[in-house]
Write a protein that holds these residues in place. Structure first.
Motif, PDB file in Angstrom:
ATOM      1  N   ARG A  25      32.161  36.351  34.054  1.00  0.00           N
ATOM      2  CA  ARG A  25      33.287  37.282  33.944  1.00  0.00           C
ATOM      3  C   ARG A  25      34.249  37.060  35.109  1.00  0.00           C
ATOM      4  O   ARG A  25      33.890  37.239  36.263  1.00  0.00           O
ATOM      5  CB  ARG A  25      32.784  38.718  33.926  1.00  0.00           C
TER       6      ARG A  25
ATOM      7  N   ARG B 150      41.281  42.157  26.600  1.00  0.00           N
ATOM      8  CA  ARG B 150      40.993  42.555  27.976  1.00  0.00           C
ATOM      9  C   ARG B 150      42.037  43.546  28.482  1.00  0.00           C
ATOM     10  O   ARG B 150      41.704  44.528  29.167  1.00  0.00           O
ATOM     11  CB  ARG B 150      40.952  41.306  28.856  1.00  0.00           C
ATOM     12  N   ASP B 151      43.282  43.316  28.146  1.00  0.00           N
ATOM     13  CA  ASP B 151      44.360  44.209  28.558  1.00  0.00           C
ATOM     14  C   ASP B 151      44.137  45.615  28.006  1.00  0.00           C
ATOM     15  O   ASP B 151      44.305  46.610  28.714  1.00  0.00           O
ATOM     16  CB  ASP B 151      45.696  43.649  28.076  1.00  0.00           C
TER      17      ASP B 151
ATOM     18  N   TYR C 219      43.541  30.766  33.829  1.00  0.00           N
ATOM     19  CA  TYR C 219      42.149  30.550  33.443  1.00  0.00           C
ATOM     20  C   TYR C 219      41.516  29.477  34.319  1.00  0.00           C
ATOM     21  O   TYR C 219      42.029  28.372  34.454  1.00  0.00           O
ATOM     22  CB  TYR C 219      42.093  30.120  31.972  1.00  0.00           C
TER      23      TYR C 219
ATOM     24  N   LEU D  59      47.219  41.362  36.691  1.00  0.00           N
ATOM     25  CA  LEU D  59      45.844  40.880  36.721  1.00  0.00           C
ATOM     26  C   LEU D  59      45.366  40.442  35.336  1.00  0.00           C
ATOM     27  O   LEU D  59      44.526  39.551  35.220  1.00  0.00           O
ATOM     28  CB  LEU D  59      44.906  41.957  37.272  1.00  0.00           C
ATOM     29  N   CYS D  60      45.890  41.085  34.293  1.00  0.00           N
ATOM     30  CA  CYS D  60      45.429  40.787  32.937  1.00  0.00           C
ATOM     31  C   CYS D  60      46.133  39.586  32.314  1.00  0.00           C
ATOM     32  O   CYS D  60      45.823  39.224  31.175  1.00  0.00           O
ATOM     33  CB  CYS D  60      45.623  42.011  32.030  1.00  0.00           C
TER      34      CYS D  60
ATOM     35  N   LYS E  55      35.581  45.504  36.174  1.00  0.00           N
ATOM     36  CA  LYS E  55      36.037  46.874  36.455  1.00  0.00           C
ATOM     37  C   LYS E  55      34.834  47.748  36.734  1.00  0.00           C
ATOM     38  O   LYS E  55      33.684  47.382  36.441  1.00  0.00           O
ATOM     39  CB  LYS E  55      36.845  47.430  35.283  1.00  0.00           C
TER      40      LYS E  55
ATOM     41  N   MET F  23      37.090  38.754  35.319  1.00  0.00           N
ATOM     42  CA  MET F  23      37.742  40.037  35.577  1.00  0.00           C
ATOM     43  C   MET F  23      36.720  41.147  35.369  1.00  0.00           C
ATOM     44  O   MET F  23      35.991  41.159  34.371  1.00  0.00           O
ATOM     45  CB  MET F  23      38.944  40.219  34.657  1.00  0.00           C
TER      46      MET F  23
ATOM     47  N   LYS G 152      40.194  40.612  39.729  1.00  0.00           N
ATOM     48  CA  LYS G 152      40.409  39.375  38.962  1.00  0.00           C
ATOM     49  C   LYS G 152      40.173  38.197  39.890  1.00  0.00           C
ATOM     50  O   LYS G 152      40.797  38.086  40.949  1.00  0.00           O
ATOM     51  CB  LYS G 152      41.842  39.337  38.422  1.00  0.00           C
TER      52      LYS G 152
ATOM     53  N   GLU H 107      40.422  34.228  40.698  1.00  0.00           N
ATOM     54  CA  GLU H 107      41.275  33.106  40.325  1.00  0.00           C
ATOM     55  C   GLU H 107      41.023  31.932  41.263  1.00  0.00           C
ATOM     56  O   GLU H 107      40.272  32.037  42.235  1.00  0.00           O
ATOM     57  CB  GLU H 107      42.758  33.505  40.372  1.00  0.00           C
TER      58      GLU H 107
END
Length: 333
Positions: free
Chosen positions: A307, A135-136, A297, A291-292, A311, A309, A202, A204
């Protein structure tokens, strides 16, 4: 208070109290390194675990602790909750009370190991770390494409949340639905979103905040005046709090702190040009990197592959114009 998944990793070796001989007549107990590390914080772990809502799934190690705690008896729970106040770490003779508490802790360690194997916690955690790495790479590539496509970006960081308490949280689905509606409205709201060319978000969950989102918005610096980025971030937050959530939302404008961040050399928000290598590095490694991170989790039970996260769409490179080429900082891909 944050609960780290690494702190609750099931022990690969017995992390217990080990009986030792003090002399010919008396026996004591010595703590293993794992017991020494976790015993003093056991009451904190239990206090946090018991507050986690049942309709969410958390990191594999946190799930291991939560399920293990649910398996033990009420008497064992009471003893575990006060273990931090005991002097079991000293090599004092074992009386009946100290022996009972040592046995309860060792028994709970055994339950942790069995539960960790049942849900394959270590394998699940390794997969989570691998997913975070992938993901990063993906999100870094996305932000790098924005930097290369626009000669100047205005970067805004806003945290979005709700008014909630330990006894009530809005469902995760509402958080995602409200955010999707805000992004859809962006096409028609020039006051707040004119010039928006991308985003990263993101989702959380926190015990105090409930469901919340960390949002990065990217604006074309040729359309938006980068000198007023803090005011722009404030407008985004106000739009979330007043319009999208109808007064039930909260926000934090991270761009308020940009002067302090600049003074410390760690600013990756605000007005960023293609030649500003320091701000670009901070944007990718600090702002996006936060964020990454992999240690947050959480997903609703039955949420499948939701998902956490997201974009925007990768921009199409603009046609190169004639003339002297602009100086562009090296952007890692």
């Amino acid at each position: 208070m944050a609960l780290s998944s690494q702190e609750l990793e099931p022990p690969s070796n017995p992390g217990r109290f080990i009986p030792i001989s003090l002399n010919r007549l008396e026996f004591g107990a010595e703590m293993s390194p794992m017991a020494r590390r976790h015993l003093k914080r056991m009451h904190e772990y239990i206090g946090l675990i018991t507050k986690l809502p049942e309709w969410y799934e958390f990191d594999p190690f946190i799930e291991t602790f939560r399920r293990s705690y649910a398996k033990i008896t009420g008497d064992d729970r009471q003893i575990l909750a006060c273990l931090d106040k005991l002097s079991l770490c000293h090599r004092a003779p074992l009386n009946d009370l100290r022996r009972e508490r040592m046995v309860v802790f060792n028994r709970f360690v055994s339950v942790l190991r069995e539960t960790g194997k049942e849900i394959n916690a270590r394998k699940a955690h390794r997969k989570m770390l691998l997913d975070a790495t992938a993901r990063d790479v993906s999100f870094t590539d996305y932000v790098a494409s924005l930097i290369q496509c626009y000669r100047r970006l205005v970067v805004v960081r806003v945290d979005l949340a709700y008014r909630c308490s330990l006894n009530w949280y809005p469902p995760f689905s509402k958080m995602k639905a409200d955010f999707a509606r805000m992004m859809d409205n962006a096409r028609r709201n020039d006051t707040v979103f004119k010039g928006k060319v991308g985003f990263v978000v993101k989702f959380e969950f926190g015990l105090l905040k409930g469901p919340h989102a960390h949002l990065i918005l990217f604006y074309d610096g040729d359309v938006r005046d980068g000198r007023h980025h803090s005011h722009l971030a404030e407008s985004v937050g106000q739009y979330w709090a007043s319009t999208i959530t109808e007064g039930q939302g909260l926000y934090y404008n991270c761009n308020r702190d940009f002067r302090e961040l600049e003074a410390r050399g760690i600013c990756g928000i605000g007005n960023i040009t293609q030649s500003d290598s320091l701000k670009i590095e901070n944007l990718l490694s600090r702002v996006l990197g936060y964020l990454c991170k992999s240690n947050s989790y959480v997903r609703p039970k039955g949420g499948g592959k939701m998902r956490l996260m997201q974009k925007g769409e990768k921009p199409t490179p603009k046609t190169t114009k004639r003339g002297r080429p602009r100086k562009v900082a090296c952007v890692p891909i």
